[in-house]
Design an enzyme around this catalytic site. Structure first.
Site, PDB file in Angstrom:
ATOM      1  N   HIS A 369     -21.628  60.432 -82.220  1.00  0.00           N
ATOM      2  CA  HIS A 369     -22.261  60.233 -80.915  1.00  0.00           C
ATOM      3  C   HIS A 369     -21.333  59.737 -79.832  1.00  0.00           C
ATOM      4  O   HIS A 369     -21.768  59.555 -78.699  1.00  0.00           O
ATOM      5  CB  HIS A 369     -23.423  59.236 -81.035  1.00  0.00           C
ATOM      6  CG  HIS A 369     -24.656  59.837 -81.625  1.00  0.00           C
ATOM      7  ND1 HIS A 369     -25.596  60.495 -80.869  1.00  0.00           N
ATOM      8  CD2 HIS A 369     -25.089  59.894 -82.901  1.00  0.00           C
ATOM      9  CE1 HIS A 369     -26.571  60.917 -81.656  1.00  0.00           C
ATOM     10  NE2 HIS A 369     -26.285  60.567 -82.896  1.00  0.00           N
ATOM     11  N   LYS A 560     -30.384  54.179 -67.043  1.00  0.00           N
ATOM     12  CA  LYS A 560     -29.700  54.344 -68.320  1.00  0.00           C
ATOM     13  C   LYS A 560     -29.027  53.023 -68.638  1.00  0.00           C
ATOM     14  O   LYS A 560     -28.995  52.130 -67.799  1.00  0.00           O
ATOM     15  CB  LYS A 560     -28.660  55.465 -68.239  1.00  0.00           C
ATOM     16  CG  LYS A 560     -27.780  55.368 -66.974  1.00  0.00           C
ATOM     17  CD  LYS A 560     -26.755  56.497 -66.867  1.00  0.00           C
ATOM     18  CE  LYS A 560     -27.326  57.824 -66.466  1.00  0.00           C
ATOM     19  NZ  LYS A 560     -27.215  58.843 -67.501  1.00  0.00           N
ATOM     20  N   ARG A 561     -28.481  52.876 -69.873  1.00  0.00           N
ATOM     21  CA  ARG A 561     -27.730  51.656 -70.161  1.00  0.00           C
ATOM     22  C   ARG A 561     -26.653  51.441 -69.096  1.00  0.00           C
ATOM     23  O   ARG A 561     -26.104  52.408 -68.549  1.00  0.00           O
ATOM     24  CB  ARG A 561     -27.085  51.752 -71.552  1.00  0.00           C
ATOM     25  CG  ARG A 561     -28.077  51.576 -72.683  1.00  0.00           C
ATOM     26  CD  ARG A 561     -28.787  50.242 -72.624  1.00  0.00           C
ATOM     27  NE  ARG A 561     -27.875  49.160 -72.978  1.00  0.00           N
ATOM     28  CZ  ARG A 561     -27.916  48.486 -74.109  1.00  0.00           C
ATOM     29  NH1 ARG A 561     -28.846  48.745 -75.014  1.00  0.00           N
ATOM     30  NH2 ARG A 561     -27.053  47.522 -74.359  1.00  0.00           N
ATOM     31  N   LYS A 566     -20.535  55.059 -67.412  1.00  0.00           N
ATOM     32  CA  LYS A 566     -21.664  55.745 -66.777  1.00  0.00           C
ATOM     33  C   LYS A 566     -21.614  55.611 -65.247  1.00  0.00           C
ATOM     34  O   LYS A 566     -22.326  56.273 -64.522  1.00  0.00           O
ATOM     35  CB  LYS A 566     -22.989  55.207 -67.323  1.00  0.00           C
ATOM     36  CG  LYS A 566     -23.247  55.613 -68.789  1.00  0.00           C
ATOM     37  CD  LYS A 566     -24.538  54.995 -69.306  1.00  0.00           C
ATOM     38  CE  LYS A 566     -24.842  55.330 -70.761  1.00  0.00           C
ATOM     39  NZ  LYS A 566     -25.487  56.655 -70.932  1.00  0.00           N
ATOM     40  N   THR A 668     -29.339  62.443 -72.541  1.00  0.00           N
ATOM     41  CA  THR A 668     -30.647  63.085 -72.664  1.00  0.00           C
ATOM     42  C   THR A 668     -31.500  62.718 -71.457  1.00  0.00           C
ATOM     43  O   THR A 668     -32.443  63.438 -71.129  1.00  0.00           O
ATOM     44  CB  THR A 668     -31.382  62.642 -73.954  1.00  0.00           C
ATOM     45  OG1 THR A 668     -31.351  61.204 -74.028  1.00  0.00           O
ATOM     46  CG2 THR A 668     -30.744  63.249 -75.180  1.00  0.00           C
ATOM     47  N   LYS A 672     -34.429  64.901 -69.173  1.00  0.00           N
ATOM     48  CA  LYS A 672     -35.791  64.475 -68.818  1.00  0.00           C
ATOM     49  C   LYS A 672     -36.039  64.639 -67.320  1.00  0.00           C
ATOM     50  O   LYS A 672     -37.103  65.102 -66.900  1.00  0.00           O
ATOM     51  CB  LYS A 672     -35.997  63.009 -69.218  1.00  0.00           C
ATOM     52  CG  LYS A 672     -35.835  62.729 -70.693  1.00  0.00           C
ATOM     53  CD  LYS A 672     -35.749  61.216 -70.949  1.00  0.00           C
ATOM     54  CE  LYS A 672     -35.203  60.905 -72.326  1.00  0.00           C
ATOM     55  NZ  LYS A 672     -34.800  59.483 -72.466  1.00  0.00           N
TER      56      LYS A 672
HETATM   57  C1  LIG Z   1     -33.577  58.891 -72.473  1.00  0.00           C
HETATM   58  C2  LIG Z   1     -33.376  57.443 -72.541  1.00  0.00           C
HETATM   59  C3  LIG Z   1     -32.087  56.908 -72.616  1.00  0.00           C
HETATM   60  C4  LIG Z   1     -30.847  57.769 -72.601  1.00  0.00           C
HETATM   61  O1  LIG Z   1     -30.450  57.964 -71.261  1.00  0.00           O
HETATM   62  P1  LIG Z   1     -29.030  58.556 -70.864  1.00  0.00           P
HETATM   63  O2  LIG Z   1     -29.143  58.768 -69.409  1.00  0.00           O
HETATM   64  O3  LIG Z   1     -28.887  59.842 -71.611  1.00  0.00           O
HETATM   65  O4  LIG Z   1     -28.014  57.554 -71.238  1.00  0.00           O
HETATM   66  C5  LIG Z   1     -31.946  55.534 -72.664  1.00  0.00           C
HETATM   67  N1  LIG Z   1     -33.012  54.716 -72.628  1.00  0.00           N
HETATM   68  C6  LIG Z   1     -34.264  55.193 -72.535  1.00  0.00           C
HETATM   69  C7  LIG Z   1     -35.395  54.237 -72.482  1.00  0.00           C
HETATM   70  C8  LIG Z   1     -34.494  56.563 -72.489  1.00  0.00           C
HETATM   71  O5  LIG Z   1     -35.748  57.026 -72.420  1.00  0.00           O
END
Ligand SMILES: *Cc1c(COP(=O)(O)O)cnc(C)c1O
Length: 820
Positions: A369, A560-561, A566, A668, A672
């Site tokens: 990952h 995101k984190r 990022k 991911t 979304k």
């Molecule tokens: C989808 C999701 C992530 C992953 O987000 P990235 O932008 O791909 O890092 C992290 N936390 C939550 C709660 C999510 O739903």
């Protein structure tokens, strides 16, 4: 199944009409909760409703499990230290197709399903993308009818709850089990002993295998299973998520207790409990504590013992394990499983080493990952050996075999040998978990096309030379049930009206939506749905944080984190530059924008926490400046989790996917957003590259250095100071931040953060700034032509079907696991 049970009566499938559902809810409320309708509180209605849904899930669960036994089929085991599940009730109701009926049933009882739904705790047994992927995969495995078990840990405290106090992140314990968990079933009969420490002897005389040894652990605890049913789309299959909890062998040391040592008497109990108490809140960097290694071995061993027990019970011969079980390792956290299976095969089943090794490699697959060096797991030899002495021997034996093969058959020299060795010999000797996972698996996959190619060139270059067929790609996906149908029923309805229902079972059918991009009437309806979702989010943020935002503004969202790669910092600096521009040129026609941030920082990650503070400091200044009122607003939304994502994704106009190219394995969140009709501003990183291919390059806003260019800049050295001094906008923004304009109470707060950009700019924030800012101004222009914007947004939805986790799971199933 034996013959007698075939004759036993089966429970009748329960009915689905609203009156019957309402009757059952009252029945559960009365006899399970112990209240009548007049006295019931919202939580009681929630519990009663879940129990009614749960019964319908159980009927299908039992049928699914029985069906698999009868078919004698192969099962998939997904081992993951994290499952970021979120709430389950809407998922279960919707996948059973009972949403309208349940709403009506509750409404006839005077209960609003949307209100009680919000009371369900958000199960957050994961950090971010990796854990959410595991949750999407569990749902897709059931949806595409693969018999599967997820294995993990039942943390009492999952991901911490984030509060923002004076702009700083504060971490609070999260207690998702406080009101009980109606979805889970404790399985006392599924209990295994897990050992730690101790000594290894030659095997007892009856151990026929040459290599067999007998491990006498010093500490032992019990792993007990809790099962949660996971129901797939249309309820076709229900699989099991099996989470382990640690229990002492002796809950209370009675001798000690009777001797008056009341605290010492509970020592064992407390030690066991500590093991599964908390999730390590580290995302994309190693959590290097002994307790973490104990967690990893605990859940790996329990899962392996369970898998082997089930196999031997049904099929008799341990040698056929790879024909009946495919075990997938979600990152290296369960990599010790490779050594654990070897131990079970050699020491407990008396196989010889070579045969055990063939079975092990045929059984495991490993998903990588991340390529970040700080995230590649390794454990000091002394710790590993002390905790797992038998596994240490096996790691050495595997390593010897591997290195001899590489040297003799493939002519590896010393440098090549040391790169693939399971032992890192540079400095303190360590066990490399990625190399162990690679060596012990027949398949090693990356999670996007770019990431997989980089894997071959970097961390696993040596292994790739040795085993050129082993690395493969499985681009991540998201479940369209949670991330479209459930979180955005309004858009789902609109799509159904346009193209019919086929996309509900095959998201690639969303393609048909593309032709509506040119239909002005459809665009209007599409825009109306987006606006409704923005209004809903605005209301939530007003209630939750007193924030007032205009739903008509462009919602520009980065959730995101928080991590330097990022690049939330790039986004914040751009907000400061934009703020400066608006004030300098008030006469221009600025696009009203709301910049929304959200995400948790690892508690030990100093710069990430400082970036949260900066976002809040910048927000305070900008939001209070009358000069930009109605034009620019910045907000950091606390406690980002799955439930908040379900509100924020559908309400976004612009999705920020701006990682330093080469550093985000897939992402991911990007998927979304686009599936819900946001446009993406992003780098050519992770799955963004493939999203561009699917939605069309003209429908995604790409900027910045490529992964190749980042690699070159780092290797050859680049001059961030010259870049900054060459950009007026950037140098002004950095001057303001570094000089304390946003932190008058502590003018030096961001001095070092900014100095890092001048000094090395490892994450290419300065290098990419101008290209990013220019793209943002293009986006302003595009927003001015709302018909064009909406057409692009519709084309994004139409192009995202491929990113369903059903597609990803089908690829794993046919290309790695040999099922389907
Ligand atoms: C989808 C999701 C992530 C992953 O987000 P990235 O932008 O791909 O890092 C992290 N936390 C939550 C709660 C999510 O739903």
């Amino acid at each position: 199944m034996n013959r007698a049970s075939a004759a036993l009566p089966k429970p009748a499938l329960r009915g689905t009409d609203p009156a019957e559902l309402a009757g059952e809810i009252i029945e559960r409320l009365t006899y399970r909760i112990g209240k009548n309708a007049a006295a019931a509180k919202s939580h009681d209605w929630l519990a009663a409703t879940i129990l009614v849904i749960r019964d319908r899930v159980i009927d299908r669960w039992i049928a699914s499990t029985e069906g698999t036994y009868q078919a004698g089929g192969k099962r998939v085991y997904y081992l993951s230290l994290e499952f970021l599940i979120g709430r389950l009730m809407r998922d279960a109701i919707s996948n059973l197709g009972l949403m309208d009926e349940m709403r009506e049933a509750l409404s006839s009882l005077g209960v609003d399903i949307d209100l009680i739904r919000e009371l369900e705790p958000d199960a957050a047994l994961g950090n971010g993308g990796l854990g959410r992927l595991a949750a999407c995969f569990m749902e897709s495995l059931a949806s595409v009818d693969v018999p599967a078990y997820g294995y993990g840990i039942r943390y009492v405290n999952g991901m911490f709850r984030q509060e923002i106090s004076d702009g700083w992140q504060v971490e609070l314990p999260e207690t998702w089990l406080a009101h009980g968990n109606p979805w889970e079933f404790e399985r006392r009969e599924a209990s295994y002993e897990i050992g730690f420490g101790g000594v290894v002897d030659l095997a007892a005389a009856d151990g026929s295998g040459d290599h067999a040894r007998s491990w006498k652990p010093q500490d032992r605890i019990i792993a007990t299973a809790f099962d949660t049913p996971v129901v797939g789309w249309r309820g076709t299959r229900v699989n099991t998520l099996r989470l382990w909890t640690a229990q002492p062998i002796d809950p209370i040391l009675l001798d000690a207790f009777n001797a008056g040592d009341h605290i010492g008497a509970l020592k064992e109990s407390n030690k066991a409990e500590a093991l599964t108490r908390v999730l390590y809140p580290a995302d994309s960097h190693q959590a290097g504590q002994e307790l973490r290694l104990r967690q990893e071995y605990f859940f790996s061993s329990a899962s392996l013992q369970d898998i082997v027990r089930r196999h031997v019970q049904y099929f008799g011969d341990i040698r056929t394990l790879p024909d009946k079980a495919a075990i997938q390792l979600n990152d290296t956290h369960p990599a010790v499983s490779v050594a654990e299976l070897m131990r079970i095969l050699i020491d407990l089943h008396n196989l010889d080493f070579d045969e055990a090794w063939d079975i092990t490699r045929a059984t495991f697959g490993y998903t990588n990952h991340t390529l970040l060096p700080e995230a590649l797991e390794s454990w000091p030899i002394h710790l590993f050996e002390q905790l797992l002495p038998r596994h240490m021997q096996l790691v050495y034996a595997i390593n010897a075999k591997l290195l001899i093969e590489a040297r003799r058959q493939h002519g590896f020299d010393d440098a090549a040998i040391s790169a693939i060795s399971l032992i890192d010999e540079g400095g303190e000797r360590r066990v490399r978990m990625g190399n162990l996972a690679f060596a012990g698996s027949h398949s090693v996959n990356g999670v996007s096309a770019l990431h997989t190619e980089l894997m071959k060139e970097t961390v696993f270059a040596g292994f790739h030379r040795l085993y050129p067929d082993r690395i493969n790609n499985k681009t991540n996906g998201i479940t369209p049930r949670r991330w479209l149908m459930q979180c955005n029923p309004e858009l789902t309805t609109l799509i159904r009206e346009a193209i019919g229902d086929a996309f509900l079972d095959d998201t690639e059918k969303l393609r048909d939506l593309g032709r509506f991009a040119d239909d002005a009437a459809f665009r209007e309806k599409f825009a109306a749905v987006k606006l409704a979702k923005k209004v809903a989010l605005s209301n939530l943020l007003r209630e939750r944080m007193g924030l007032k935002i205009d739903p008509a503004a462009l919602f520009d969202t980065q959730i995101k984190r928080i991590h330097e790669y990022k690049r939330q910092l790039l986004n914040i600096i751009e907000a400061v530059a934009l703020y400066d521009q608006i004030r300098s040129h008030p006469e221009r026609d600025w696009v009203p924008r709301v910049k929304l941030f959200g995400g948790k920082a690892a508690p030990s990650y100093h710069n990430a926490k400082l970036i949260i503070k900066l976002a809040n400091d910048v927000a305070r200044v900008i939001n209070h400046d009358p000069a930009v009122q109605g034009l620019l607003k910045v907000a950091f939304v606390p406690n980002y989790n799955v439930s908040l994502a379900e509100m924020m994704m559908p309400a976004a106009d612009l999705s920020e996917q701006i990682s330093t190219a080469g550093m985000e394995a897939s992402g991911t969140g990007n998927m979304k957003f686009a599936l819900n009709g946001a446009l993406t501003i992003g780098t050519l990183d992770g799955a963004n590259v493939e999203m561009r291919d699917h939605v069309g390059a003209e429908n995604i806003m790409i900027f910045g250095l490529t992964a190749d260019q980042v690699g070159k800049a780092r290797a050859e050295g680049h001059d961030p100071r010259a870049i900054i001094e060459g950009s007026r906008e950037l140098s002004q923004a950095l001057h303001a931040i570094g000089g304390g304009v946003f932190s008058p109470d502590d003018r030096d707060r961001y001095k070092n953060l900014v100095a890092g950009l001048y000094d090395h700019d490892w994450f290419m924030v300065a290098a990419d700034f101008d290209s990013y800012a220019a793209k943002q101004r293009e986006i302003d222009t595009l927003w001015g032509d709302r018909a064009a914007w909406n057409a692009m947004a519709i084309r994004n939805v139409a192009g995202m079907g491929w990113f369903s986790s059903d597609r990803t799971i089908r690829q794993y199933a046919s290309e790695i696991w040999g099922v389907l």
